[in-house]
Design a protein around this motif. Structure first.
Motif, PDB file in Angstrom:
ATOM      1  N   ALA A 315     -26.487 -28.319   6.363  1.00 25.07           N
ATOM      2  CA  ALA A 315     -26.460 -28.218   7.819  1.00 25.07           C
ATOM      3  C   ALA A 315     -27.146 -26.951   8.304  1.00 25.07           C
ATOM      4  O   ALA A 315     -26.794 -25.840   7.882  1.00 25.07           O
ATOM      5  CB  ALA A 315     -25.014 -28.238   8.312  1.00 25.07           C
ATOM      6  N   SER A 341     -27.941 -32.274   8.567  1.00 20.44           N
ATOM      7  CA  SER A 341     -28.000 -32.118  10.018  1.00 20.44           C
ATOM      8  C   SER A 341     -28.820 -30.885  10.384  1.00 20.44           C
ATOM      9  O   SER A 341     -28.970 -29.954   9.598  1.00 20.44           O
ATOM     10  CB  SER A 341     -26.585 -31.996  10.597  1.00 20.44           C
ATOM     11  OG  SER A 341     -25.930 -30.834  10.115  1.00 20.44           O
ATOM     12  N   ASN A 366     -28.632 -39.062   8.529  1.00 19.61           N
ATOM     13  CA  ASN A 366     -28.876 -37.684   8.948  1.00 19.61           C
ATOM     14  C   ASN A 366     -28.806 -37.594  10.464  1.00 19.61           C
ATOM     15  O   ASN A 366     -29.137 -38.552  11.165  1.00 19.61           O
ATOM     16  CB  ASN A 366     -30.251 -37.233   8.454  1.00 19.61           C
ATOM     17  CG  ASN A 366     -30.345 -37.262   6.941  1.00 19.61           C
ATOM     18  OD1 ASN A 366     -29.883 -36.357   6.268  1.00 19.61           O
ATOM     19  ND2 ASN A 366     -30.942 -38.327   6.391  1.00 19.61           N
ATOM     20  N   LYS A 367     -28.407 -36.434  10.971  1.00 21.18           N
ATOM     21  CA  LYS A 367     -28.201 -36.280  12.412  1.00 21.18           C
ATOM     22  C   LYS A 367     -28.978 -35.069  12.930  1.00 21.18           C
ATOM     23  O   LYS A 367     -28.818 -33.956  12.425  1.00 21.18           O
ATOM     24  CB  LYS A 367     -26.719 -36.122  12.731  1.00 21.18           C
ATOM     25  CG  LYS A 367     -25.898 -37.341  12.316  1.00 21.18           C
ATOM     26  CD  LYS A 367     -24.468 -37.240  12.785  1.00 21.18           C
ATOM     27  CE  LYS A 367     -23.642 -38.424  12.286  1.00 21.18           C
ATOM     28  NZ  LYS A 367     -24.209 -39.726  12.680  1.00 21.18           N
TER      29      LYS A 367
END
Length: 558
Positions: A315, A341, A366-367
């Motif tokens: 992240a 992310s 995935n974001k």
């Protein structure tokens, strides 16, 4: 040192320009080398070059019979001094190259060549022995100091945390502790904690974790730092390791290693600068970054191969999440880039002048918050997806590119790949092109069932005058293209009913089962990747044989 050399050089050269106008009494003999006092060279030897800056002619010499000077004299100005070093088959050795001018000014360079006595080093968590056997193991930080080119380090299960400050780092900053791989060597994890002679690795049974979570509560900027020199004959191999709990910084600062800046805000898990590296059966997970890419950062003409590995759950607070290649080349096979992310490019990022080629791999869930939720190629970069699955990726941005984003003169090939169920608030839930000449070629692929801004398409482009994408034997939304790129008017693809739970085409009237290309047809295409990689066109995502099949997408029906 190089920045200082350039600054001094500018002043010296300026002085040399006006020297003829000054009195001779004002002349100051000056001689500089553009390197630090000593350089480390591999036991394999090789060819090297430094710059000499002098306002007088100079001579160079050495007493070492294993160092050969290609130039022994030079004129005033900036001149190269090239030399070669022979292979070392014995203990570490060192000698000096001395450069001196007519007026007696001199500079020295110490050349240190590592031992040629190949070492196998054995590591157990917290051990403090010699590392010469499983019965007398050492810790990983010490093993990396002992290792030389060609060494193998065998690592037993457990949590291994770094103790050494990175080269060029800040000794007062504990977060500069890292596992630094400075020579081409092999690190193998997955041995049992009580390993003895003859033990074999099993990373699933004996997890070997390289962790950036330090004992004082801090986290390393980079859990692993690879600075080994690039060589055609050697490479760094990491096998059976988990790299986690790194935390890249948010400020702009670097540790400089051999003239290369390893920036602290990139690559919380792994940073690779200019090296040749293989990641095999490794996991880079649960790393963070206060700014840029949290997982793996590859830069400065590095060459990286990723095999059966997972770059997941990393992240970043800004751009990049899983993998970022900068002016480098990455090949990945049977690997995952999932559940990362970040802002722009939370999963895979090629920027700038990078090449990333993925085979039989997945980019899933995935974001992101900006451009490109899955694979983002930017600024003269190239990429390919072969037998890949790209699904479940999301971005809250209106900029576009749910599956693949291309920006600023990039080239992309999508082959036998399924891009579906990606969500973007902007255009191009499957693929989006923007700015410049972005060349997109799609073969034997399914790009359907993605969610994008109303009125836009699964495959979309920003510029109204852009060259059309080449789409052969593939779907775009409900539209079906044949092998000649013509729309099949009597065929329609419905992702919701024509893709099974595992994204395999299903149903008797499914055009994805009949309008696809055979491997022989696929091999007639001109590819971005090397000819040697064409064998991947014979199989699907799971490695099943495509011979005789006309099925589009990543997976064949059973």
């Amino acid at each position: 040192m190089r920045t200082l050399f350039i600054a001094i050089a500018s002043v010296l050269l300026a002085g040399m320009t006006i020297m003829s106008c000054e009195e001779k009494d004002d002349f100051v003999p000056t001689l500089l080398l553009d390197v630090q006092d000593a350089i480390q060279v591999s036991n394999r030897g090789g060819e090297f070059s430094i710059d000499v800056l002098s306002n007088l002619s100079w001579e160079a010499n050495t007493t070492a019979n294993w160092i050969t000077l290609e130039e022994s004299t030079g004129e005033k100005g900036k001149r190269a001094l090239s030399f070669s070093v022979t292979e070392n088959e014995n203990d570490e050795r060192s000698s000096t190259i001395t450069v001196h001018s007519q007026e007696g000014t001199q500079a020295e360079l110490t050349v240190v060549q590592e031992s040629g006595l190949t070492l196998n080093i054995f590591v157990k968590e917290g051990a403090e022995g010699s590392g010469k056997s499983w019965e007398d193991p050492t810790n990983l930080s010490n093993a990396l100091k002992l290792a030389i080119t060609g060494s193998s380090i065998f690592i037993a299960e457990g949590h291994h945390t770094p103790m050494n400050i990175v080269s060029g780092g800040n000794s007062d900053d504990p977060r500069d502790r890292t596992f630094e791989v400075a020579s081409n060597m092999t690190l193998i994890g997955g041995f049992p904690a009580q390993a003895s002679s003859g033990a074999t690795p099993d990373p699933d049974a004996y997890p070997t974790i390289l962790s950036g979570e330090l004992s004082d509560g801090n986290n390393s900027y980079h859990v692993v730092t690879i600075s080994a020199p690039q060589s055609d004959e050697e490479q760094v191999v990491l096998r059976g390791l988990t790299i986690s709990d790194g935390q890249a910084d948010g400020s702009k600062s670097s540790a400089t290693i051999q003239g290369r800046d390893f920036r602290r805000e990139y690559g919380g898990g792994l940073i690779i600068g200019g090296s040749r590296v293989v990641l095999e059966n490794c996991a880079v997970k649960n790393n963070t970054s206060d700014k840029y890419v949290a997982g793996v950062y590859v830069f400065d003409e590095a060459e990286v191969t990723i095999l059966h590995s997972k770059l997941n759950n990393n992240a970043s607070k800004s751009n990049g999440g899983g993998l970022w290649a900068n002016n480098s080349t990455v090949f990945a096979y049977h690997s995952e880039f999932n559940e990362n992310s970040g802002g722009t490019a939370p999963a895979v990022h090629a920027y700038p002048n990078a090449e990333i080629y993925l085979f039989n791999s997945e980019i899933r869930d995935n974001k992101g918050r900006s451009f490109g939720a899955a694979f983002y190629a930017r600024a003269d970069s190239k990429g390919a997806l072969v037998n890949c699955l790209v699904t479940g990726n999301e971005s809250t941005s209106s900029n576009g590119g749910g599956g693949v984003m291309m920006y600023d003169n990039c080239e992309m090939e999508i082959i036998s790949t399924t891009i579906t169920e990606n969500t973007i608030k902007g255009p191009g839930g499957g693929v989006y092109r923007r700015k410049g000449e972005n060349i997109l070629s799609i073969y034997n692929s399914i790009i359907s069932g993605n969610t994008q801004k109303e009125g836009t398409m699964n495959i979309d482009v920003y510029e109204s005058d852009a060259d059309p994408a080449k789409i052969l034997a593939s779907t775009s939304g409900e539209v079906v293209f044949d092998a000649n790129g013509q729309i099949e008017e009597d065929a329609a693809f419905k992702a919701i009913s024509m893709l099974g739970d595992d994204f395999t085409p299903i149903g008797d009237d499914n055009p994805a089962l009949t309008y696809g290309m055979t491997p022989n047809h696929l091999k007639e295409i001109d590819y971005l990747f090397p000819e040697s990689e064409k064998d991947w066109l014979d199989q699907d995502f799971h490695g099943h044989d495509r011979s005789g099949s006309t099925t589009m997408g990543a997976t064949l029906p059973e």
